[in-house]
Scaffold this active site. Structure first.
Site, PDB file in Angstrom:
ATOM      1  N   LYS A 186       0.833  -1.219   0.000  1.00  0.00           N
ATOM      2  CA  LYS A 186       0.000   0.000   0.000  1.00  0.00           C
ATOM      3  C   LYS A 186       0.863   1.263   0.000  1.00  0.00           C
ATOM      4  CE  LYS A 186      -2.410  -0.797   3.774  1.00  0.00           C
ATOM      5  NZ  LYS A 186      -1.810  -2.058   4.225  1.00  0.00           N
ATOM      6  N   ARG A 188      11.106  -1.446  10.957  1.00  0.00           N
ATOM      7  CA  ARG A 188      10.016  -0.987  11.821  1.00  0.00           C
ATOM      8  C   ARG A 188       9.836  -1.961  12.982  1.00  0.00           C
ATOM      9  NH1 ARG A 188       4.845   0.319   8.072  1.00  0.00           N
ATOM     10  NH2 ARG A 188       3.801  -0.643   9.838  1.00  0.00           N
ATOM     11  N   ARG A 204     -10.066   0.751   8.535  1.00  0.00           N
ATOM     12  CA  ARG A 204      -9.436  -0.538   8.796  1.00  0.00           C
ATOM     13  C   ARG A 204     -10.375  -1.511   9.491  1.00  0.00           C
ATOM     14  NH1 ARG A 204      -3.493   0.561   8.735  1.00  0.00           N
ATOM     15  NH2 ARG A 204      -2.404  -1.331   9.353  1.00  0.00           N
ATOM     16  N   ARG A 228      11.712  -5.937   4.980  1.00  0.00           N
ATOM     17  CA  ARG A 228      11.414  -4.511   4.812  1.00  0.00           C
ATOM     18  C   ARG A 228      12.276  -3.621   5.722  1.00  0.00           C
ATOM     19  NH1 ARG A 228       5.202  -2.496   4.931  1.00  0.00           N
ATOM     20  NH2 ARG A 228       5.286  -2.643   7.182  1.00  0.00           N
ATOM     21  N   ARG A 264      -0.306  -8.864  13.402  1.00  0.00           N
ATOM     22  CA  ARG A 264      -0.908  -7.888  12.480  1.00  0.00           C
ATOM     23  C   ARG A 264      -1.688  -8.592  11.361  1.00  0.00           C
ATOM     24  NH1 ARG A 264       3.986  -4.919  10.503  1.00  0.00           N
ATOM     25  NH2 ARG A 264       2.614  -3.498   9.398  1.00  0.00           N
TER      26      ARG A 264
HETATM   27  P1  AMP Z   1       0.458   0.719   8.871  1.00  0.00           P
HETATM   28  O1  AMP Z   1       1.644   1.576   8.617  1.00  0.00           O
HETATM   29  O2  AMP Z   1      -0.738   1.108   8.033  1.00  0.00           O
HETATM   30  O3  AMP Z   1       0.774  -0.744   8.785  1.00  0.00           O
HETATM   31  O4  AMP Z   1       0.004   1.006  10.390  1.00  0.00           O
HETATM   32  C1  AMP Z   1       0.884   0.761  11.472  1.00  0.00           C
HETATM   33  C2  AMP Z   1       0.086   0.640  12.769  1.00  0.00           C
HETATM   34  O5  AMP Z   1      -0.609   1.862  13.038  1.00  0.00           O
HETATM   35  C3  AMP Z   1      -1.013  -0.438  12.770  1.00  0.00           C
HETATM   36  O6  AMP Z   1      -0.505  -1.730  13.064  1.00  0.00           O
HETATM   37  C4  AMP Z   1      -1.927   0.099  13.879  1.00  0.00           C
HETATM   38  O7  AMP Z   1      -1.371  -0.135  15.161  1.00  0.00           O
HETATM   39  C5  AMP Z   1      -1.883   1.598  13.633  1.00  0.00           C
HETATM   40  N1  AMP Z   1      -2.940   2.015  12.674  1.00  0.00           N
HETATM   41  C6  AMP Z   1      -2.757   2.536  11.435  1.00  0.00           C
HETATM   42  N2  AMP Z   1      -3.937   2.824  10.856  1.00  0.00           N
HETATM   43  C7  AMP Z   1      -4.893   2.484  11.749  1.00  0.00           C
HETATM   44  C8  AMP Z   1      -6.318   2.517  11.736  1.00  0.00           C
HETATM   45  N3  AMP Z   1      -7.007   2.976  10.667  1.00  0.00           N
HETATM   46  N4  AMP Z   1      -6.969   2.059  12.838  1.00  0.00           N
HETATM   47  C9  AMP Z   1      -6.309   1.613  13.920  1.00  0.00           C
HETATM   48  N5  AMP Z   1      -4.972   1.542  13.999  1.00  0.00           N
HETATM   49  C10 AMP Z   1      -4.254   1.969  12.930  1.00  0.00           C
END
Ligand code: AMP
Length: 218
Positions: A13, A160, A88, A127, A171
């Site tokens: 993404k 990360r 999400r 990554r 996740r």
């Molecule tokens: P990402 O970079 O999109 O993988 O997001 C990293 C982390 O941020 C996720 O594992 C969640 O802990 C938090 N996060 C990001 N977007 C959301 C969302 N829309 N709702 C809840 N937690 C989020």
């Protein structure tokens, strides 16, 4: 134009959003990036979100919804935005529908990046990112010119915290349980476009552009 990028962690993404926002002139709104920045800056939001993120769990809906609503209001880019990592779960998707209804906005397309689970785990373990310019790399498919350092600024690449193996599994489970129902939600609204995203990133970008150009001409 308003696009939503949907897909499990590691489906590409972030990479695709960066390429597409450049090509389509959209603003990239990534909830994950906004939260990581908040943690880095030590803001109140960052302090509240950090423990959830480290555990691979979702940050509470109220915090996310407030955060993204503010960001969307701040976005004065007329050509629109691309949501990456939001919504999400179904609560967030329904809330987004409400917000858009009030402002007479509509989602044009939801691009679902479909990648098999075994491939996701492999991608996430390879990554790395640059802590200074945020550039992303992936071993062995997208290597920096010099091992372990960023091409742009020579900074040492990092992984990360939530890409560690035990958190990755969590996740992926959270995605399957809470986010994958959105595929049916948006398919039911006739908005979902499914892209087989386990191929070459350039090909995936091209497929998305082909799909989005149909919206533009409709
Ligand atoms: P990402 O970079 O999109 O993988 O997001 C990293 C982390 O941020 C996720 O594992 C969640 O802990 C938090 N996060 C990001 N977007 C959301 C969302 N829309 N709702 C809840 N937690 C989020």
């Amino acid at each position: 134009m308003i696009l939503v990028l949907l897909g499990p962690p590691g489906s590409g993404k972030g990479t695709q959003a960066e390429r597409l926002t450049d090509k389509l002139g959209l603003t990239h709104l990534s909830t994950g990036d906004i939260l990581r920045e908040a943690v880095k800056n030590g803001s109140e939001l960052g302090a509240k979100a950090e423990s959830f993120m480290k555990a691979g769990e979702f940050v509470p809906d109220e915090l996310i919804i407030d955060m993204i609503t503010t960001k969307m209001e701040e976005t004065s880019n007329d050509s629109g935005f691309m949501l990456d990592g939001f919504p999400r779960n179904l609560v967030q998707a329904q809330k987004l529908d409400e917000i858009f209804k009030e402002s007479s906005l509509t989602i044009d397309q939801v691009i679902y990046l479909n990648v098999p689970r075994a491939e996701l785990a492999k991608r996430l373990s390879g990554r790395f990112y640059c802590p200074t310019c945020n550039a992303g790399y992936n071993y062995p498919v997208h290597l920096p010119k010099n091992d372990g350092v960023c091409d742009n600024d020579g900074e040492k690449l990092l992984r990360r915290a939530d890409d560690e193996e035990n958190v990755v599994q969590k996740r992926l489970e959270v995605y399957a349980k809470q986010t994958s129902p959105l595929e049916g939600y948006y398919r039911g609204q006739g908005l979902l476009v499914e892209i087989a995203a386990d191929s070459d990133p350039d090909e995936v970008t091209q497929q998305i552009i082909n799909s989005v150009s149909k919206v533009k001409t409709n």
